[in-house]
Design a protein around this motif. Structure first.
Motif, PDB file in Angstrom:
ATOM      1  N   HIS A  53       0.825  -1.203   0.000  1.00 21.33           N
ATOM      2  CA  HIS A  53       0.000   0.000   0.000  1.00 21.33           C
ATOM      3  C   HIS A  53       0.867   1.264   0.000  1.00 21.33           C
ATOM      4  O   HIS A  53       0.347   2.361  -0.199  1.00 21.33           O
ATOM      5  N   ILE A  54       2.142   1.123   0.245  1.00 20.40           N
ATOM      6  CA  ILE A  54       3.082   2.233   0.082  1.00 20.40           C
ATOM      7  C   ILE A  54       3.670   2.216  -1.326  1.00 20.40           C
ATOM      8  O   ILE A  54       3.708   3.225  -2.019  1.00 20.40           O
ATOM      9  N   LEU A  55       4.118   1.046  -1.753  1.00 19.83           N
ATOM     10  CA  LEU A  55       4.792   0.919  -3.043  1.00 19.83           C
ATOM     11  C   LEU A  55       3.862   1.178  -4.226  1.00 19.83           C
ATOM     12  O   LEU A  55       4.226   1.909  -5.156  1.00 19.83           O
ATOM     13  N   MET A  56       2.673   0.589  -4.203  1.00 20.43           N
ATOM     14  CA  MET A  56       1.781   0.701  -5.354  1.00 20.43           C
ATOM     15  C   MET A  56       1.327   2.138  -5.626  1.00 20.43           C
ATOM     16  O   MET A  56       1.390   2.588  -6.768  1.00 20.43           O
ATOM     17  N   ASP A 120      -5.687  -1.444  -6.485  1.00 25.54           N
ATOM     18  CA  ASP A 120      -6.485  -0.222  -6.554  1.00 25.54           C
ATOM     19  C   ASP A 120      -5.714   0.974  -6.000  1.00 25.54           C
ATOM     20  O   ASP A 120      -5.946   2.103  -6.405  1.00 25.54           O
ATOM     21  N   SER A 121      -4.758   0.730  -5.110  1.00 22.41           N
ATOM     22  CA  SER A 121      -3.899   1.814  -4.623  1.00 22.41           C
ATOM     23  C   SER A 121      -3.042   2.360  -5.754  1.00 22.41           C
ATOM     24  O   SER A 121      -2.754   3.561  -5.813  1.00 22.41           O
ATOM     25  N   PHE A 122      -2.636   1.481  -6.648  1.00 21.37           N
ATOM     26  CA  PHE A 122      -1.877   1.916  -7.821  1.00 21.37           C
ATOM     27  C   PHE A 122      -2.748   2.827  -8.679  1.00 21.37           C
ATOM     28  O   PHE A 122      -2.304   3.894  -9.124  1.00 21.37           O
ATOM     29  N   SER A 123      -3.992   2.414  -8.907  1.00 17.87           N
ATOM     30  CA  SER A 123      -4.908   3.211  -9.721  1.00 17.87           C
ATOM     31  C   SER A 123      -5.128   4.592  -9.115  1.00 17.87           C
ATOM     32  O   SER A 123      -5.122   5.595  -9.822  1.00 17.87           O
ATOM     33  N   VAL A 124      -5.340   4.625  -7.804  1.00 18.68           N
ATOM     34  CA  VAL A 124      -5.530   5.909  -7.127  1.00 18.68           C
ATOM     35  C   VAL A 124      -4.246   6.726  -7.220  1.00 18.68           C
ATOM     36  O   VAL A 124      -4.281   7.939  -7.428  1.00 18.68           O
ATOM     37  N   ILE A 139       1.656   8.305   0.728  1.00 16.23           N
ATOM     38  CA  ILE A 139       2.097   6.908   0.808  1.00 16.23           C
ATOM     39  C   ILE A 139       2.114   6.394   2.250  1.00 16.23           C
ATOM     40  O   ILE A 139       1.800   5.233   2.496  1.00 16.23           O
ATOM     41  N   LEU A 140       2.458   7.265   3.201  1.00 16.28           N
ATOM     42  CA  LEU A 140       2.436   6.814   4.598  1.00 16.28           C
ATOM     43  C   LEU A 140       1.005   6.563   5.083  1.00 16.28           C
ATOM     44  O   LEU A 140       0.753   5.599   5.808  1.00 16.28           O
ATOM     45  N   SER A 141       0.078   7.418   4.687  1.00 21.21           N
ATOM     46  CA  SER A 141      -1.325   7.220   5.060  1.00 21.21           C
ATOM     47  C   SER A 141      -1.868   5.937   4.448  1.00 21.21           C
ATOM     48  O   SER A 141      -2.551   5.153   5.119  1.00 21.21           O
ATOM     49  N   PHE A 142      -1.576   5.715   3.182  1.00 17.23           N
ATOM     50  CA  PHE A 142      -2.051   4.509   2.502  1.00 17.23           C
ATOM     51  C   PHE A 142      -1.460   3.264   3.156  1.00 17.23           C
ATOM     52  O   PHE A 142      -2.154   2.284   3.386  1.00 17.23           O
ATOM     53  N   GLY A 143      -0.167   3.301   3.459  1.00 19.48           N
ATOM     54  CA  GLY A 143       0.487   2.139   4.070  1.00 19.48           C
ATOM     55  C   GLY A 143      -0.049   1.845   5.460  1.00 19.48           C
ATOM     56  O   GLY A 143      -0.338   0.702   5.800  1.00 19.48           O
ATOM     57  N   PHE A 144      -0.190   2.882   6.275  1.00 20.19           N
ATOM     58  CA  PHE A 144      -0.694   2.691   7.637  1.00 20.19           C
ATOM     59  C   PHE A 144      -2.119   2.149   7.626  1.00 20.19           C
ATOM     60  O   PHE A 144      -2.427   1.173   8.316  1.00 20.19           O
TER      61      PHE A 144
END
Length: 185
Positions: A53-56, A120-124, A139-144
């Motif tokens: 969720h950070i990388l994508m 879907d994180s990649f798409s966003v 990226i930190l918010s998505f990863g957390f």
């Protein structure tokens, strides 16, 4: 003052997106957790999901500068297809019995599952890459949120699986299949 309001607005927007993307990990984590899973495996899976969720979205944001909106739709279809295949395989294994050929706790299984819930994180990220968005905050918010929501989903699925017994894997597969079809359609 106006600049501070803009930063707060961006933070709230990114946080809502991160929670929405984390809901996929939560929902699908319930399905995987229903197979029966140890706490150590929950931690491993959730850590990899958080990293994805950070990388994508990071890759998506960089790609968003160069790609059209079509790529976001293709990524959604790919994520849906992957989840449909994983769900069908889980359902098949639950009725087949015997030795399983695919395990969500294996390194390949963890990577495939993490990729499926992070597509879907990649798409966003592609969409956010077309706008000026705070990269580190995003990226930190998505990863957390992805990691936290997957932990919660896996724990809930684990708890539910105790009550469902052998049918837990079939129910979990049906959940993955349903979400995969929702991604596609």
């Amino acid at each position: 003052m106006q600049e501070a309001t803009a930063h707060i607005g961006q933070f709230v927007t990114i946080l809502v997106m991160a929670l929405a993307l984390g809901m996929d990990a939560f929902s699908l984590g319930i399905g995987v957790g229903m197979k029966g899973i140890r706490l150590r495996d929950i931690l491993k899976i959730s850590t990899v999901i958080a990293l994805f969720h950070i990388l994508m979205p990071l890759l998506g944001m960089f790609t968003g500068h160069y790609m059209s909106a079509l790529l976001g739709q293709v990524a959604t279809y790919a994520a849906g297809g992957l989840l449909v295949l994983l769900g069908l395989h889980m359902i098949y294994n639950s009725f087949r019995g015997g030795e399983q050929t695919f395990d969500h706790r294996s390194p390949v299984g963890i990577l495939l599952f993490s990729l499926g819930v992070s597509m879907d994180s990649f798409s966003v990220g592609v969409s956010l890459g077309m706008f000026q968005s705070d990269l580190v905050l995003t990226i930190l918010s998505f990863g957390f949120c992805g990691g936290l929501m997957s932990i919660l989903g896996l724990l809930l699925g684990r708890r539910v699986s105790r009550n469902l017994g052998d049918y837990g894997e079939a129910v979990g597969g049906a959940i993955l299949l349903a979400f995969g079809l929702l991604f596609i359609f």
